[in-house]
Design an enzyme around this catalytic site. Structure first.
Site: not given
Length: 574
Positions: A24, A26, A165, A170
């Site tokens: 994942d 960000e 998040h 995540d």
């Protein structure tokens, strides 16, 4: 014939032997060409066992937008000492070497990885990719999970990690979701990686059996209606090519569980040919609003909208209402729920000290002021401490923010969010973010709708496929007529004939006169599309120079990532 034993390659790779890297990212926004990675988290697993983890913050090379910090908790201070992407990327590429990549909304994450590789001169990864969103839509029904968001699936599969998040958290949650989905897929006889990848796209037996339903549908723009054996409308859609669109429902490209379920019930497809694509889109909305098919999720209840009303009392207040009236009041909306309208109301109260009590106030009213007066949030007209003239200034400020210039609300709520972010009170800041987004989006929407619904008649044209022109007559924001002018025809008599035969439209109260907000927005999208030319405008068509659209653009630009929980009607801005 003697039986022939298949090779191991033909049998495929058992899922228990596959090494998955669930990852994942960000980022500072949703556009790989403009935004940057701020964090990478990845978990390597095989046969249910965690083999390793990869986690690092990344210096994006520029400031992180405050609203992104509110969402993720990642601040400029946190990434100040973090490595840049040129240092992180080689290690990450080594970590995923030889593995099958897994991500939730994998297209988003893989686009950022490919963009980083391209900017640094690395070849893009060629790893197989599994998207848990696609897999979830294949094995879970709408009754089990209302959507395919990571947070929803993590709760459904009782993940030990709650998505928050942050990249590694995540990714860990996605590992649990992946294992749950693979277990579900096993009941469909999916046991190898090859079967898993093909399973997501394979048409169901019902889809294959009912392909004949598309045979009588023409190659023309229009609306199609799926019906069951009793003639009940199950689903309504539109297309510029009815035959091709209806055929797609019976192929592997249609993976939505609810639509596959609908196809199992459908027994016929009825169609309505339209002159133009816009006419088809508008007719679809009207038919859905009338028939309310159970497999259509959107546009089923156009009448169930909410408005925020600035009343016409001596001391106006903001009231949430369900009906527009021709009473001289100022309206903001429409909203999809009372919660959204209340969010917008609170945001407006942050900037303008309107009274929040519901009791009527007259010039003779005298009662004790509430705590809002002590907090400086209300001038206490109920105690006579604010005159009608003084209060009228506040009411005019609210009216201006709703109809002309949202800057006062934007600045007031943004300043409060900045203070909360500095104090690391991110949860409170995110609530204010949602409220501001609700107000700005509603104001921008209403200003766009009001601009065109004031026009008694507007005629516009766009180039038609194969020559000629698509001509539309729009009255008070409602499509009144549509036609295709042949190539070489004289426009004046054609337009005159079309307008003479157009539907008579009587305007109603409020900013949406004669059509649903969705219909008017469809027309606006068409009017703003390339190639459209105005033929006739009866009146003036303009937007406020300082309107809410400029603030909405910042909101939309900052939050474009799929599967991020939108702030009810939008996400925060930068």
């Amino acid at each position: 014939m003697d039986p022939v034993q298949g090779t191991l390659d033909e049998l495929g790779t058992p899922l228990s032997d596959v090494t998955f890297v669930v990852f994942d990212l960000e980022t500072t926004g949703g556009a790989p060409a403009e935004d940057a990675i701020t964090e990478i988290g990845a978990v390597k697993v095989r046969a249910g066992e965690v083999l390793g983890e990869f986690s690092t913050l990344v210096d994006p090379g520029g400031p992180i937008p405050p609203f992104i910090s509110v969402l993720t908790g990642i601040t400029d201070a946190m990434v100040m000492a973090a490595p840049r992407i040129d240092v992180v990327l080689p290690s990450f590429l080594e970590f995923i070497r030889g593995a099958t990549l897994v991500a939730h909304n994998a297209g988003f994450d893989t686009r950022f990885v490919k963009a980083a590789c391209a900017s640094l001169g690395y070849p893009p990864p060629v790893n197989p990719v599994v998207d848990t969103v696609d897999l979830a839509r294949r094995v879970l029904t709408r009754d089990e999970t209302p959507n395919a968001k990571l947070s929803t699936l993590a709760r459904f599969f009782r993940s030990s990690t709650e998505p928050c998040h942050r990249a590694l958290q995540d990714a860990r949650a996605t590992v649990d979701v992946l294992h749950g989905l693979i277990e579900r897929a096993g009941s469909f006889q999916v046991h190898t990686l090859e079967e898993l990848k093909s399973f997501v796209r394979a048409p169901t037996p019902e889809q294959q059996r009912k392909r004949h339903l598309a045979e009588s549908v023409p190659h023309a723009p229009g609306v199609y209606l799926f019906e069951d054996e009793r003639g009940e409308v199950l689903y309504i859609g539109k297309s510029t090519n009815l035959r091709n669109r209806v055929r797609s429902y019976f192929t592997a490209s249609e993976t939505r569980p609810r639509i596959r379920e609908m196809i199992g019930i459908a027994e016929r497809v009825r169609h309505i040919v339209c002159s133009t694509a816009l006419e088809a889109e508008v007719r679809e909305l009207r038919l859905i609003g009338g028939a309310k098919p159970r497999y259509n999720r959107r546009s089923r209840f156009p009448e169930k909208v909410i408005w925020l009303k600035l009343t016409t009392d001596l001391f106006p207040r903001l009231s949430i209402v369900r009906e527009l009236k021709d009473d001289g009041a100022t309206y903001l909306g429409p909203f999809g729920s009372s919660r959204l309208a209340d969010d917008a109301r609170i945001a407006l109260h942050e900037a303008v000290p309107l009274r929040q009590c519901t009791q009527p106030i007259t010039l003779r009213t005298r009662r004790a002021a509430c705590v809002l007066h002590e907090m400086g949030r209300c001038g206490a007209p109920c105690e006579g401490k604010t005159s009608q003239e003084e209060y009228a200034v506040h009411a005019e400020s609210a009216r201006r923010a709703m109809t002309l210039d949202a800057s006062a609300v934007f600045s007031a709520v943004s300043a409060r969010m900045e203070r909360l972010s500095v104090e690391q009170r991110y949860e409170e800041a995110s609530i204010d973010r949602d409220r501001l987004a609700a107000f700005v989006r509603a104001a921008a929407r209403m200003q766009r709708l009001s601009a065109i619904t004031r026009i008694p008649q507007l005629v516009a044209a766009s180039p038609a496929f194969g020559g000629g022109w698509d001509i539309h007559v729009i009255r008070y924001g409602r499509l009144a007529a549509a036609g295709v002018m042949p190539k070489g025809a004289h426009p004046t008599p054609f337009v005159a004939s079309l307008t003479a035969a157009a539907e008579s439209v009587i305007p109603g109260p409020g900013p949406v006169h004669a059509a649903s907000a969705e219909e008017t927005e469809c027309i606006l999208r068409w009017l703003e599309s390339p190639g459209v030319r105005l033929v006739e405008v009866d009146g003036e068509w303009s937007l406020p120079a300082q309107g809410a659209a400029r603030h909405k653009a910042r909101i939309d630009l900052a939050y474009q990532r799929p599967d991020r929980p939108r702030p009810r009607e939008g996400r925060p801005l930068r």
